[in-house]
Design a protein around this motif. Structure first.
Motif, PDB file in Angstrom:
ATOM      1  N   GLU A  31      -0.115  12.474   5.076  1.00  0.00           N
ATOM      2  CA  GLU A  31      -0.363  11.561   4.100  1.00  0.00           C
ATOM      3  C   GLU A  31       1.088  10.684   4.107  1.00  0.00           C
ATOM      4  O   GLU A  31       1.518   9.657   3.832  1.00  0.00           O
ATOM      5  N   GLY A  32       2.094  11.557   3.776  1.00  0.00           N
ATOM      6  CA  GLY A  32       3.620  11.251   3.435  1.00  0.00           C
ATOM      7  C   GLY A  32       4.173  10.449   4.660  1.00  0.00           C
ATOM      8  O   GLY A  32       5.010   9.749   4.304  1.00  0.00           O
ATOM      9  N   ALA A  33       3.642  10.689   5.771  1.00  0.00           N
ATOM     10  CA  ALA A  33       4.299  10.171   6.886  1.00  0.00           C
ATOM     11  C   ALA A  33       3.721   8.757   7.370  1.00  0.00           C
ATOM     12  O   ALA A  33       4.286   7.961   8.397  1.00  0.00           O
ATOM     13  N   LYS A  34       2.445   8.266   6.706  1.00  0.00           N
ATOM     14  CA  LYS A  34       1.870   7.252   7.140  1.00  0.00           C
ATOM     15  C   LYS A  34       2.757   5.978   6.716  1.00  0.00           C
ATOM     16  O   LYS A  34       3.254   6.106   5.433  1.00  0.00           O
ATOM     17  N   SER A  35       2.650   4.957   7.387  1.00  0.00           N
ATOM     18  CA  SER A  35       3.376   3.748   7.128  1.00  0.00           C
ATOM     19  C   SER A  35       2.143   2.600   6.871  1.00  0.00           C
ATOM     20  O   SER A  35       1.059   3.116   7.250  1.00  0.00           O
ATOM     21  N   GLN A  36       2.770   1.225   6.478  1.00  0.00           N
ATOM     22  CA  GLN A  36       1.560   0.254   6.168  1.00  0.00           C
ATOM     23  C   GLN A  36       1.138  -0.050   7.718  1.00  0.00           C
ATOM     24  O   GLN A  36       0.010  -0.908   7.892  1.00  0.00           O
ATOM     25  N   TRP A  37       1.570   0.336   8.975  1.00  0.00           N
ATOM     26  CA  TRP A  37       1.193   0.008  10.088  1.00  0.00           C
ATOM     27  C   TRP A  37       0.379   1.137  10.787  1.00  0.00           C
ATOM     28  O   TRP A  37       0.043   0.821  11.938  1.00  0.00           O
ATOM     29  N   HIS A  38       0.095   2.103  10.106  1.00  0.00           N
ATOM     30  CA  HIS A  38      -0.755   3.357  10.571  1.00  0.00           C
ATOM     31  C   HIS A  38      -2.076   2.857  10.609  1.00  0.00           C
ATOM     32  O   HIS A  38      -2.707   2.387   9.728  1.00  0.00           O
ATOM     33  N   HIS A  39      -2.756   3.181  11.968  1.00  0.00           N
ATOM     34  CA  HIS A  39      -4.266   2.786  12.084  1.00  0.00           C
ATOM     35  C   HIS A  39      -4.560   1.641  11.582  1.00  0.00           C
ATOM     36  O   HIS A  39      -5.287   1.162  10.756  1.00  0.00           O
ATOM     37  N   ILE A  40      -4.101   0.486  12.453  1.00  0.00           N
ATOM     38  CA  ILE A  40      -4.481  -0.778  12.326  1.00  0.00           C
ATOM     39  C   ILE A  40      -5.975  -0.814  12.854  1.00  0.00           C
ATOM     40  O   ILE A  40      -6.352  -0.536  14.140  1.00  0.00           O
ATOM     41  N   GLU A  41      -6.932  -1.386  11.952  1.00  0.00           N
ATOM     42  CA  GLU A  41      -8.347  -1.269  12.411  1.00  0.00           C
ATOM     43  C   GLU A  41      -8.781  -2.270  13.660  1.00  0.00           C
ATOM     44  O   GLU A  41      -9.445  -1.737  14.497  1.00  0.00           O
ATOM     45  N   ASN A  42      -8.211  -3.288  13.445  1.00  0.00           N
ATOM     46  CA  ASN A  42      -8.614  -4.489  14.486  1.00  0.00           C
ATOM     47  C   ASN A  42      -7.282  -4.811  15.195  1.00  0.00           C
ATOM     48  O   ASN A  42      -6.536  -5.717  15.151  1.00  0.00           O
ATOM     49  N   LEU A  43      -7.039  -3.799  16.361  1.00  0.00           N
ATOM     50  CA  LEU A  43      -5.827  -4.012  17.023  1.00  0.00           C
ATOM     51  C   LEU A  43      -5.953  -5.264  17.847  1.00  0.00           C
ATOM     52  O   LEU A  43      -4.797  -5.885  18.136  1.00  0.00           O
ATOM     53  N   ASP A  44      -7.076  -5.908  18.141  1.00  0.00           N
ATOM     54  CA  ASP A  44      -7.345  -6.928  19.290  1.00  0.00           C
ATOM     55  C   ASP A  44      -6.573  -8.191  18.477  1.00  0.00           C
ATOM     56  O   ASP A  44      -5.836  -8.903  19.124  1.00  0.00           O
ATOM     57  N   LEU A  45      -7.118  -8.450  17.262  1.00  0.00           N
ATOM     58  CA  LEU A  45      -6.562  -9.507  16.485  1.00  0.00           C
ATOM     59  C   LEU A  45      -5.120  -9.270  16.159  1.00  0.00           C
ATOM     60  O   LEU A  45      -4.233 -10.201  16.275  1.00  0.00           O
ATOM     61  N   PHE A  46      -4.713  -7.948  15.815  1.00  0.00           N
ATOM     62  CA  PHE A  46      -3.309  -7.934  15.551  1.00  0.00           C
ATOM     63  C   PHE A  46      -2.382  -8.454  16.648  1.00  0.00           C
ATOM     64  O   PHE A  46      -1.268  -9.040  16.459  1.00  0.00           O
ATOM     65  N   PHE A  47      -2.690  -7.661  18.038  1.00  0.00           N
ATOM     66  CA  PHE A  47      -1.955  -7.930  19.002  1.00  0.00           C
ATOM     67  C   PHE A  47      -1.857  -9.498  19.396  1.00  0.00           C
ATOM     68  O   PHE A  47      -0.963  -9.897  19.858  1.00  0.00           O
ATOM     69  N   GLN A  48      -3.094 -10.202  19.218  1.00  0.00           N
ATOM     70  CA  GLN A  48      -3.233 -11.702  19.587  1.00  0.00           C
ATOM     71  C   GLN A  48      -2.230 -12.341  18.423  1.00  0.00           C
ATOM     72  O   GLN A  48      -1.637 -13.260  18.958  1.00  0.00           O
ATOM     73  N   ARG A  49      -2.351 -12.030  17.301  1.00  0.00           N
ATOM     74  CA  ARG A  49      -1.284 -12.585  16.494  1.00  0.00           C
ATOM     75  C   ARG A  49       0.148 -12.153  16.731  1.00  0.00           C
ATOM     76  O   ARG A  49       1.040 -13.188  16.701  1.00  0.00           O
ATOM     77  N   ILE A  50       0.422 -11.350  17.056  1.00  0.00           N
ATOM     78  CA  ILE A  50       1.813 -10.930  17.615  1.00  0.00           C
ATOM     79  C   ILE A  50       2.266 -11.736  18.654  1.00  0.00           C
ATOM     80  O   ILE A  50       3.343 -12.363  18.821  1.00  0.00           O
ATOM     81  N   SER A  51       1.361 -11.905  19.803  1.00  0.00           N
ATOM     82  CA  SER A  51       1.528 -13.033  20.873  1.00  0.00           C
ATOM     83  C   SER A  51       1.552 -14.198  20.473  1.00  0.00           C
ATOM     84  O   SER A  51       2.370 -15.170  20.881  1.00  0.00           O
ATOM     85  N   PHE A  52       0.960 -15.072  19.666  1.00  0.00           N
ATOM     86  CA  PHE A  52       0.908 -16.047  18.871  1.00  0.00           C
ATOM     87  C   PHE A  52       2.091 -16.482  18.117  1.00  0.00           C
ATOM     88  O   PHE A  52       2.685 -17.358  18.368  1.00  0.00           O
ATOM     89  N   PHE A  53       2.459 -15.376  17.551  1.00  0.00           N
ATOM     90  CA  PHE A  53       3.729 -15.709  16.749  1.00  0.00           C
ATOM     91  C   PHE A  53       5.053 -15.727  17.666  1.00  0.00           C
ATOM     92  O   PHE A  53       5.864 -16.416  17.109  1.00  0.00           O
ATOM     93  N   LYS A  54       4.786 -15.130  18.506  1.00  0.00           N
ATOM     94  CA  LYS A  54       6.157 -14.882  19.440  1.00  0.00           C
ATOM     95  C   LYS A  54       6.287 -16.336  20.323  1.00  0.00           C
ATOM     96  O   LYS A  54       7.470 -16.849  20.369  1.00  0.00           O
ATOM     97  N   TRP A  55       5.224 -16.808  20.525  1.00  0.00           N
ATOM     98  CA  TRP A  55       5.224 -18.029  21.499  1.00  0.00           C
ATOM     99  C   TRP A  55       5.022 -19.460  20.730  1.00  0.00           C
ATOM    100  O   TRP A  55       5.112 -20.381  21.553  1.00  0.00           O
ATOM    101  N   PHE A  56       4.402 -19.136  19.696  1.00  0.00           N
ATOM    102  CA  PHE A  56       4.071 -20.618  18.898  1.00  0.00           C
ATOM    103  C   PHE A  56       4.803 -20.637  17.565  1.00  0.00           C
ATOM    104  O   PHE A  56       3.990 -21.363  16.618  1.00  0.00           O
ATOM    105  N   ARG A  57       5.756 -19.937  17.682  1.00  0.00           N
ATOM    106  CA  ARG A  57       6.488 -19.928  16.350  1.00  0.00           C
ATOM    107  C   ARG A  57       7.095 -21.202  15.672  1.00  0.00           C
ATOM    108  O   ARG A  57       7.334 -21.456  14.481  1.00  0.00           O
TER     109      ARG A  57
END
Length: 810
Positions: A31-57
């Motif tokens: 528990e103490g080692a967990k961060s706010q990015w631990h176990h992202i439930e919807n990784l599909d949407l998360f990675f899509q937003r990362i790609s979108f933010f990178k190329w359409f910033r």
């Protein structure tokens, strides 16, 4: 349900995209080692937003925020301004049909044409259609507002992820490549465990999650499953694939109510079983029917919106640049047909943009001489009238006050501009075969029968389905609300069983990723085609084979674009063998390949990675601390991108050349020279066609696929300098144009017809050996010199001096 007769066989996953021994691993993090990015439930949407933010910033979070706000304001403006024009303007006063008495002035002002507020409100309340439009628009606007607030929160979260997790500042982000961002994501998986089902993420995992549904769409277009090709009585064969139709396909298959997926990463369990396929097909057909009816009911509202949006968007552009309607763009169908499996949006658009100039020049080669003569004379007469009107207005500006003078000047100018678009450049050289070869170097896909027939109007018409006029694109979008429900109700509904079978047979579960399209695994053994360098390596039946070499070309593109990716052993062997072949054919060009050979051509885009200031996929933040360092980082990214693009072009040309020789069983002449028209793939005499292969009876039959096929084991190799095995019978594949549709009742031959046996390599003239593939490699290698090494283009072959390549600025 008799018309639902079709058979497929479900594919099993060829390999697990996980490290050995970790197929069912669940990570436990204290528990103490967990961060706010631990176990992202919807990784599909998360990675899509990362790609979108990178190329359409768009140069910052503030610009993205303003863009979202202006989209909301734009919607309010279009609806409000249209209602105001329809109900609150007295056009009799505006057109001077009614006189207004003024006490202080004799001039009529614009506010005089506006109706009083109470009259305007009463006219709006009495119009039921306007009230209905306002209600629908209000609901849609509220939905967009909620989505806007949600997107802002997500963008801020992604911004925090880039800064805190990836250790990338906003000033550094524009100069970083996607591969660098991706490498950091792979690294932080070990620290933050954003995916708890796998200890390590791979590049293919990330692509699968971003492009899960798009890979399905690419596969369905490749296997001719979506009804996008039609043959109207007068227009002939045409393609209709609009944004509205694509939206409905995705709504039905992926994310709408009652769709085939229960969430963004898992197909519903009942669609994975074949026992209830007929019941599921009936259910899907009923759902398609209701969605088609809903589109039909909403057709008036959507049609009005499309017309208004097109009017407000393109009227000013047409007035300012009338020739813009004669410009061309890659069609939506073309983007889907030409897209590799696991190819991001920015990668696709970059690749197609590089082939835009050559594609435009190719289409301009087919201007009709008769139409050119007519256009010249019409432009002369219109120009004469326009010159007189302009001279009169210069002499006395009161001429503009005469009725219809200003509109006549505008229409004559538009007419002249349109006519000039049909007049070819007097210095243009007719070289369609060379241009088509240049286009192929970038788009990577081309039907077999185009090669050698680039000068034919049939080839030009089929290519125009991929590269259409901007005016045609606008017209298709305008009529889409009317045509889309017809396609859904009468075309897509009939294919419901084939769709059910497709998702059952071509869906595999990858640990840590979920259900993905099996074609997106790029597994040569499961989906390779014997005619595309997969002879002896594939176990796929003709139904499992991807068309047009999609599996092989997609695999090479992904391997070159992501040089750090570690594919399975069989895939690695295929990639290394192909690269060794290309390298071996070009060993005589020592000057060209000095740079490439220094790092080894097998290293792909990583050959120049030593120029980049990074270690283990991480970029030092100090490299962007100054303007010069940022410029160097941007230049390095550009060089790496150009290198990877050029290497892929070399391999694509090489693979097409081998495929042409293997499938046609004949040695072609010089690659850069136009072939004779009698080399068409459709000109095979009847006497050389053989009876259907006796092994074809073992394959299941379907009205979508032909019953006369050849088993993979029965397809021999070509007796050419580039064949994989010993000499044997050459094969030829008759294909529907562009891997397209064959409606019910139309022949869609995909079997291989043997041709007469060619002579062996030893019997060929010495100067014929290995000329075509070598020329492909040499030409594209010189392109590498011209772009990366800044070598003068005079050293390049004529094909590279057609005008689509310019020497980059140093």
């Amino acid at each position: 349900m008799a018309h639902f007769d079709t058979e497929y066989q479900r594919l099993e996953a060829s390999y697990s995209d996980s490290p050995p021994g970790e197929e069912n691993l669940l990570m436990h993090v204290p528990e103490g080692a967990k961060s706010q990015w631990h176990h992202i439930e919807n990784l599909d949407l998360f990675f899509q937003r990362i790609s979108f933010f990178k190329w359409f910033r768009k140069n910052g979070f503030t610009c993205m925020l303003l863009g979202e706000i202006f989209e909301l304001v734009q919607l309010l403006f279009v609806v409000g301004f249209t209602v105001f024009l329809a109900n609150c303007v007295d056009y009799d006063i505006l057109f001077a049909n009614k006189f207004v008495n003024h006490t202080d002035s004799s001039k009529v002002t614009l506010p005089d044409a506006f109706l009083p507020v109470d009259v305007c409100s009463a006219r709006i309340r009495d119009n039921a259609f306007v009230i209905f439009v306002l209600i629908i628009s209000g609901v849609f606007w509220l939905h967009r507002l909620v989505k806007f607030i949600y997107n802002v929160c997500c963008y801020w979260e992604i911004r925090s992820f880039y800064i805190n997790a990836l250790k990338m500042t906003m000033s550094e982000l524009p100069y970083a490549t996607w591969q660098e961002v991706q490498a950091r994501i792979v690294e932080i998986q070990k620290e933050h465990q954003i995916c708890i089902h796998k200890k390590e993420l791979t590049e293919l995992d990330i692509y699968h999650r971003i492009l899960r549904f798009k890979n399905y769409m690419v596969a369905m277009v490749n296997k001719s499953l979506l009804p996008v090709r039609f043959r109207p009585p007068v227009l002939g064969e045409c393609v209709f694939f609009t944004r509205g139709l694509k939206y409905n396909f995705e709504l039905i298959f992926f994310w709408g109510p009652g769709s085939l997926f229960e969430n963004e990463w898992s197909l519903k369990p009942e669609y994975k079983r074949g026992g209830n396929r007929l019941e599921l097909a009936d259910r899907l057909a009923s759902r398609i029917l209701w969605i088609g009816i809903a589109n039909l009911l909403l057709c008036p509202v959507i049609l009005v919106w499309q017309i208004l949006y097109a009017f407000f968007s393109y009227t000013e552009v047409i007035k300012r640049e009338p020739g813009s309607l004669g410009a061309r763009c890659w069609s939506l169908y073309g983007r889907c047909y030409l897209r590799h499996f696991n190819e991001l949006d920015h990668e696709l658009m970059s690749r197609l943009s590089k082939g835009y100039k050559a594609a435009s020049k190719y289409m301009n080669c087919f201007l009709s001489p008769l139409l050119t003569v007519v256009a010249k004379n019409v432009a002369f007469f219109a120009g004469s009238l326009l010159a007189v009107l302009i001279a009169l207005t210069i002499y006395d500006e009161d001429v503009l006050a005469v009725e219809h003078v200003l509109s006549s000047i505008t229409l004559l100018g538009v007419c002249i501009t349109v006519c000039r678009s049909f007049i070819p450049d007097k210095n243009m050289v007719f070289c369609p075969e060379q241009l088509l070869r240049v286009i192929l170097a970038h788009i990577h896909y081309m039907p077999d029968h185009w090669q050698g027939n680039a000068h034919r109007y049939e080839t030009r018409d089929q290519f125009s389905q991929l590269f259409q006029y901007k005016a045609v694109f606008i017209l298709e979008e305008l009529i889409s609300p009317v045509v889309t429900p017809i396609i859904l109700i009468f075309s897509l509904r009939r294919k419901s069983l084939e769709i059910i079978d497709f998702f059952r047979n071509f869906t595999v579960e990858v640990v840590g990723v979920g259900d993905t399209c099996s074609f997106a695994q790029m597994d040569i053994r499961q989906h390779g085609h014997p005619a595309w360098m997969s002879e002896g390596k594939t176990e796929a039946s003709i139904y499992q084979q991807a068309e047009d070499g999609k599996t092989e070309l997609s695999l090479m593109h992904f391997a070159i674009t992501n040089p750090q990716w570690q594919p399975p052993q069989e895939t690695t062997h295929f990639i290394s063998q192909l690269k060794e072949r290309v390298h071996r054919e070009a060993t005589g060009i020592k000057l060209i390949f000095t740079l490439v050979s220094s790092a080894g051509i097998n290293d792909g885009a990583s050959a120049l990675r030593s120029l980049s200031p990074q270690r283990n996929g991480r970029t030092d933040a100090r490299t962007v601390s100054s303007g010069s360092s940022a410029w160097e980082g941007q230049l390095t990214s550009l060089v790496l991108s150009e290198y990877a693009s050029t290497e892929m072009s070399i391999h694509a040309l090489y693979m097409h050349e081998l495929h042409k020789q293997q499938s046609r069983g004949e040695l072609s002449r010089h690659t850069w020279h136009r072939q004779d028209s009698d080399e068409s793939s459709d000109s095979v005499p009847d006497e050389v066609r053989s009876e259907p292969n006796p092994h074809s009876r073992h394959f299941p039959r379907s009205h979508t696929f032909p019953t006369t096929v050849a088993s993979p084991s029965a397809i021999p190799t070509s007796a050419s300098a580039y064949s994989f095995g010993a000499g044997g019978k050459a094969v030829r594949s008759a294909r529907v144009p562009m891997g397209g549709w064959a409606e019910d009742g139309q022949a869609a031959p995909r079997h291989h017809d043997p041709l007469p046996e060619e002579s062996s390599e030893d019997e060929m003239p010495p100067h014929i050996h290995k000329v075509n593939a070598v020329r492909c490699v040499v030409g594209m290698a010189k392109l590498l010199c011209a772009r990366v090494l800044k070598i003068n283009l005079h050293f390049c072959p004529p094909i590279l001096t057609l005008g689509y390549i310019t020497k980059p600025a140093v």
